[in-house]
Scaffold this motif. Structure first.
Motif, PDB file in Angstrom:
ATOM      1  N   LYS B   5       0.763  -1.318   0.003  1.00  0.00           N
ATOM      2  CA  LYS B   5      -0.063  -0.034  -0.052  1.00  0.00           C
ATOM      3  C   LYS B   5       0.987   1.357  -0.069  1.00  0.00           C
ATOM      4  O   LYS B   5       1.689   1.401   1.074  1.00  0.00           O
ATOM      5  N   ILE B  27       2.834   8.702  -8.874  1.00  0.00           N
ATOM      6  CA  ILE B  27       1.597   7.865  -9.026  1.00  0.00           C
ATOM      7  C   ILE B  27       1.136   7.049 -10.026  1.00  0.00           C
ATOM      8  O   ILE B  27       0.904   5.772  -9.628  1.00  0.00           O
ATOM      9  N   ALA B  31       1.069   3.081  -9.595  1.00  0.00           N
ATOM     10  CA  ALA B  31       0.019   2.303 -10.295  1.00  0.00           C
ATOM     11  C   ALA B  31       0.426   1.162 -11.180  1.00  0.00           C
ATOM     12  O   ALA B  31      -0.140   0.138 -11.450  1.00  0.00           O
ATOM     13  N   ASP B  36      -1.252  -0.898  -4.403  1.00  0.00           N
ATOM     14  CA  ASP B  36      -2.263  -0.462  -3.874  1.00  0.00           C
ATOM     15  C   ASP B  36      -2.132   0.920  -3.926  1.00  0.00           C
ATOM     16  O   ASP B  36      -1.665   1.385  -2.398  1.00  0.00           O
ATOM     17  N   VAL B  37      -2.328   1.922  -4.694  1.00  0.00           N
ATOM     18  CA  VAL B  37      -2.205   3.244  -4.676  1.00  0.00           C
ATOM     19  C   VAL B  37      -3.358   4.034  -4.236  1.00  0.00           C
ATOM     20  O   VAL B  37      -4.481   3.888  -4.578  1.00  0.00           O
ATOM     21  N   SER B  38      -2.836   5.152  -3.207  1.00  0.00           N
ATOM     22  CA  SER B  38      -4.145   6.086  -3.064  1.00  0.00           C
ATOM     23  C   SER B  38      -3.350   7.493  -2.927  1.00  0.00           C
ATOM     24  O   SER B  38      -2.320   7.587  -2.652  1.00  0.00           O
ATOM     25  N   VAL B  39      -4.209   8.403  -2.911  1.00  0.00           N
ATOM     26  CA  VAL B  39      -3.798   9.802  -3.046  1.00  0.00           C
ATOM     27  C   VAL B  39      -4.499  10.825  -1.871  1.00  0.00           C
ATOM     28  O   VAL B  39      -5.772  10.645  -1.937  1.00  0.00           O
ATOM     29  N   TYR B  72      -5.744  13.543 -13.102  1.00  0.00           N
ATOM     30  CA  TYR B  72      -6.234  13.041 -12.127  1.00  0.00           C
ATOM     31  C   TYR B  72      -7.587  12.422 -12.312  1.00  0.00           C
ATOM     32  O   TYR B  72      -8.069  11.463 -11.583  1.00  0.00           O
ATOM     33  N   LEU B  75      -7.216   8.743 -13.078  1.00  0.00           N
ATOM     34  CA  LEU B  75      -6.465   7.688 -12.162  1.00  0.00           C
ATOM     35  C   LEU B  75      -7.195   6.572 -11.940  1.00  0.00           C
ATOM     36  O   LEU B  75      -6.730   5.359 -11.769  1.00  0.00           O
ATOM     37  N   GLU B  76      -8.435   6.589 -11.940  1.00  0.00           N
ATOM     38  CA  GLU B  76      -9.247   5.357 -11.886  1.00  0.00           C
ATOM     39  C   GLU B  76      -9.049   4.303 -12.679  1.00  0.00           C
ATOM     40  O   GLU B  76      -9.076   3.432 -12.438  1.00  0.00           O
ATOM     41  N   VAL B  80      -6.117   3.444  -9.567  1.00  0.00           N
ATOM     42  CA  VAL B  80      -5.952   3.984  -8.299  1.00  0.00           C
ATOM     43  C   VAL B  80      -7.504   4.407  -7.633  1.00  0.00           C
ATOM     44  O   VAL B  80      -8.144   4.912  -8.285  1.00  0.00           O
ATOM     45  N   ASP B  81      -8.052   3.617  -6.825  1.00  0.00           N
ATOM     46  CA  ASP B  81      -9.276   3.515  -6.276  1.00  0.00           C
ATOM     47  C   ASP B  81      -9.846   4.897  -5.883  1.00  0.00           C
ATOM     48  O   ASP B  81     -11.093   5.356  -5.786  1.00  0.00           O
TER      49      ASP B  81
END
Lengths: 113, 125
Positions: B5, B27, B31, B36-39, B72, B75-76, B80-81
């Motif tokens: 993560k 990012i 990815a 498991d990427v989050s921002v 951005y 990203l989904e 990137v969820d």
């Protein structure tokens, strides 16, 4: 002006060393056909489906679509047989993301050599 | 083994410096390695997500700046969820969720603590 360029219909278009257009707005469908021909690819309707998708995606997000996205979207729109890496590589032997971006007049994707 | 993560924290506004575009590159790299990427957008970082940005320069002889923040929204598609935004940062700048270019998850300091605690790596830009 860049040191690399292509000549087409009396116009000069600057490109990078691999032939990616420097000016995205200079692109035209006729120029795409010519760029593809330089790479030994004759554009068919199947190519255009992908090139147009790349252009639309870039307009929305300023980045070429990731391959998994292309496959997901094409699976929905055209069914299994047009949505796998084998099909895409047959159309674009140089690599679908790279070649489709090039023919679509987009900059070279950052994850391509 | 489940994916590592990684949390990317963005604290600066776009365009005044290269922080935003470098964060975005990092990012996308994370990815593409299936992490498991989050921002998380904090402080002036929330301006990155402002919808309808005008990055045209008044001096038209200068090269135009690319509106990289549009990415951005994509990203989904890159796996990137979650885009997290600190509620207070948004409110303090007179912005609401409807001013943003992508759907986000608003978080308070309590949940930010929990979010950071569960990461393997945290990068701040």
């Amino acid at each position: 002006m860049s040191e690399y360029s292509i000549e087409f219909q009396g116009q000069t278009y600057s490109t990078d060393v691999q032939g990616f257009l420097k000016q995205r707005l200079a692109w035209s469908p006729e120029l795409a056909v010519y760029i593809a021909k330089l790479d030994g690819v004759d554009l068919t309707n199947e190519h255009w489906e992908i090139i147009n998708y790349f252009r639309d995606y870039y307009d929305d997000y300023n980045i070429p679509p990731p391959m998994r996205m292309v496959i997901r979207v094409f699976k929905k729109a055209f069914g299994e047989e047009k949505a796998n890496s084998r099909y895409l590589l047959q159309l674009f032997p140089e690599g679908a993301t790279k070649a489709a971006s090039k023919f679509a007049g987009l900059p070279k994707p950052k994850n391509c050599k | 083994m489940s994916a590592q993560k990684y949390l990317y924290v963005i604290t600066k506004a776009p365009y005044s410096n290269a922080t935003g575009i470098e964060a975005l590159d990092a990012i996308l790299i994370g990815a593409s390695f299936e992490l498991d990427v989050s921002v998380l957008f904090l402080h002036d970082g929330v301006f990155q997500l402002k919808a309808n940005q005008n990055c045209a320069l008044s001096d038209s002889s200068l090269p135009a700046i690319k509106q990289f923040t549009k990415t951005y929204k994509a990203l989904e598609d890159f796996g990137v969820d979650e885009l997290y935004v600190q509620e207070q940062s948004l409110a303090a700048r007179g912005l609401g969720e409807s001013d943003l270019l992508a759907p986000v998850k608003l978080v308070n300091n309590q949940s930010i603590k929990a979010l950071i605690a569960e990461q393997d790596q945290v990068f701040t830009f």
